[in-house]
Scaffold this active site. Structure first.
Site, PDB file in Angstrom:
ATOM      1  N   GLU A 256       0.821  -1.206   0.000  1.00 22.90           N
ATOM      2  CA  GLU A 256       0.000   0.000   0.000  1.00 22.90           C
ATOM      3  C   GLU A 256       0.861   1.264   0.000  1.00 22.90           C
ATOM      4  O   GLU A 256       0.527   2.253  -0.655  1.00 22.90           O
ATOM      5  CB  GLU A 256      -0.912   0.004   1.237  1.00 22.90           C
TER       6      GLU A 256
ATOM      7  N   ALA B 207       9.724 -38.194  -5.435  1.00 20.43           N
ATOM      8  CA  ALA B 207       9.742 -38.597  -6.841  1.00 20.43           C
ATOM      9  C   ALA B 207       9.809 -40.112  -6.889  1.00 20.43           C
ATOM     10  O   ALA B 207      10.589 -40.731  -6.161  1.00 20.43           O
ATOM     11  CB  ALA B 207      10.943 -37.982  -7.556  1.00 20.43           C
TER      12      ALA B 207
ATOM     13  N   SER C  22      19.197 -44.073  -7.163  1.00 20.04           N
ATOM     14  CA  SER C  22      18.012 -43.214  -7.276  1.00 20.04           C
ATOM     15  C   SER C  22      18.216 -42.022  -8.206  1.00 20.04           C
ATOM     16  O   SER C  22      17.274 -41.253  -8.417  1.00 20.04           O
ATOM     17  CB  SER C  22      17.620 -42.698  -5.886  1.00 20.04           C
TER      18      SER C  22
ATOM     19  N   ASP D 120      22.161 -40.848  -0.370  1.00 17.48           N
ATOM     20  CA  ASP D 120      22.272 -40.017  -1.574  1.00 17.48           C
ATOM     21  C   ASP D 120      23.336 -38.927  -1.501  1.00 17.48           C
ATOM     22  O   ASP D 120      23.704 -38.374  -2.535  1.00 17.48           O
ATOM     23  CB  ASP D 120      20.920 -39.345  -1.867  1.00 17.48           C
TER      24      ASP D 120
END
Length: 361
Positions: A49, A151, A165, A197
């Site tokens: 604003e 996923a 993976s 991972d």
């Protein structure tokens, strides 16, 4: 011109940069002409604003303001917007929705009406709530909005039985996830994901003003290897270990020697109490968490009712194998009637992959 839609478009320009504040856009109009517009860029800076009023100057008198959220009526990091609007002589204010913040929640509207400003609420309200879904959850509960992301292959596997993976999904889906990391306050994974991972958990995009989320490793007993890439002090942003009081002293000392903050909470069932962890993150003004797995932490989060939204990326691949892991572990539902059913489900194509998203409540 749809002025409220324009206000929403302006607000969305700051996606991921206003936390813990909401995204707000404002458009000032008089006699069918736009006099000024603006959006809130980040916490501590002027609100939408104020930007619109500064653009309009003296012409703002008797103008109409379109704003996607009720103007604030309290002193926070900045002064109340209601007083600026009253002082500028604004005639009417159209708000898509009232502010769920208990410090506002209708007070802004009441203050403006008491000063003679006509108000209206509800134009594009559904879109306004969706835009600020993170803020609505956080400001009313002080818990972060939790997005569970995974996923998987078409047959529901997140890795082969040998543990491979990378990569199940294609480049478009991975780019989408990096975009998500740029907009959330924190990314969270379990220690098993780190061990399997060795991820970075950073946002990797060539965009201006890229944000790096806080990286949170849920690791009750301190099993995260000190050489894990996510602990590299050269990474942009910060990583913390969320451990339980079961963590051995030597593990705790190892993290601290490396300059890694360890957040300790009492164990629950031998694991980190995720509800307490989310509460602690909320106290740090972490308003959104992208929970990226693996199966153990996702199962715990679903079981605790902590997940607000699900993003499931599905690749057109068949992996197979009884030993191949699935996205959500744990005991699971004993019957289909007990299965969690998502609401407001949407389907989107990302290259060869499909993204299915939905809400738990």
């Amino acid at each position: 011109m749809d002025y409220m839609k324009r206000a929403l478009e302006l607000a969305a320009l700051a996606r991921g940069h206003t936390s813990p504040n909401p995204m707000v856009g404002a458009v000032l109009v008089k006699d069918g002409q736009v006099l000024g517009e603006g959006f809130h860029r980040r916490a501590g800076e002027p609100h939408a604003e104020v930007h619109a009023l500064r653009q309009a100057g003296e012409a703002a008198r008797e103008a109409t303001l379109y704003v996607n959220l009720e103007p604030c009526a309290h002193y926070g990091r900045t002064p109340p917007c209601t007083r600026a609007l009253i002082a500028a002589g604004i005639a009417r204010v159209h708000m898509a929705m009232l502010d769920p913040n208990p410090l506002v929640s209708g007070r802004g509207r009441a203050e403006m009406e008491a000063a003679g400003i006509a108000t209206a609420v509800g134009e594009h309200e559904e879109e306004a709530r969706a835009l600020n879904e993170v803020f609505v959850k956080y400001i009313t509960t002080r818990y972060p909005f939790v997005i569970a992301k995974f996923a998987m292959s078409l047959d529901g596997k997140i890795a082969t039985s040998a543990g491979e993976s990378r990569w199940i999904t294609g480049e478009e889906a991975r780019r989408y996830v990096h975009g998500l990391r740029d907009t959330v306050d924190a990314v969270m994974v379990g220690v098993n994901t780190v061990i399997a991972d060795d991820p970075l958990l950073t946002a990797r995009l060539e965009v201006p003003d890229l944000r790096q989320p806080l990286r949170v490793i849920v690791d009750s007993k301190g099993r995260t290897p000190l050489h894990a890439r996510v602990l590299d002090p050269g990474l942009p942003g910060k990583t913390i270990i969320a451990a339980s009081d079961l963590i051995p002293e030597n593990k705790l000392a190892g993290f601290k020697d490396q300059g890694i903050e360890v957040l300790i909470s009492p164990a629950r069932g031998g694991m980190v109490d995720l509800e307490r962890l989310m509460q602690a993150l909320g106290q740090r003004e972490i308003s959104s968490v992208l929970l990226e797995g693996g199966g153990t932490i996702l199962a715990s989060a679903f079981a605790a009712g902590l997940v607000d939204k699900v993003l499931a990326f599905i690749a057109p691949k068949i992996i197979g194998g009884k030993a191949a892991p699935t996205p959500v572990g744990g005991e699971g539902a004993a019957s289909l009637a007990q299965a969690l059913t998502l609401e407001r489900v949407a389907v989107e194509r990302l290259g060869p992959d499909v993204l299915i998203s939905g809400y738990t409540r």
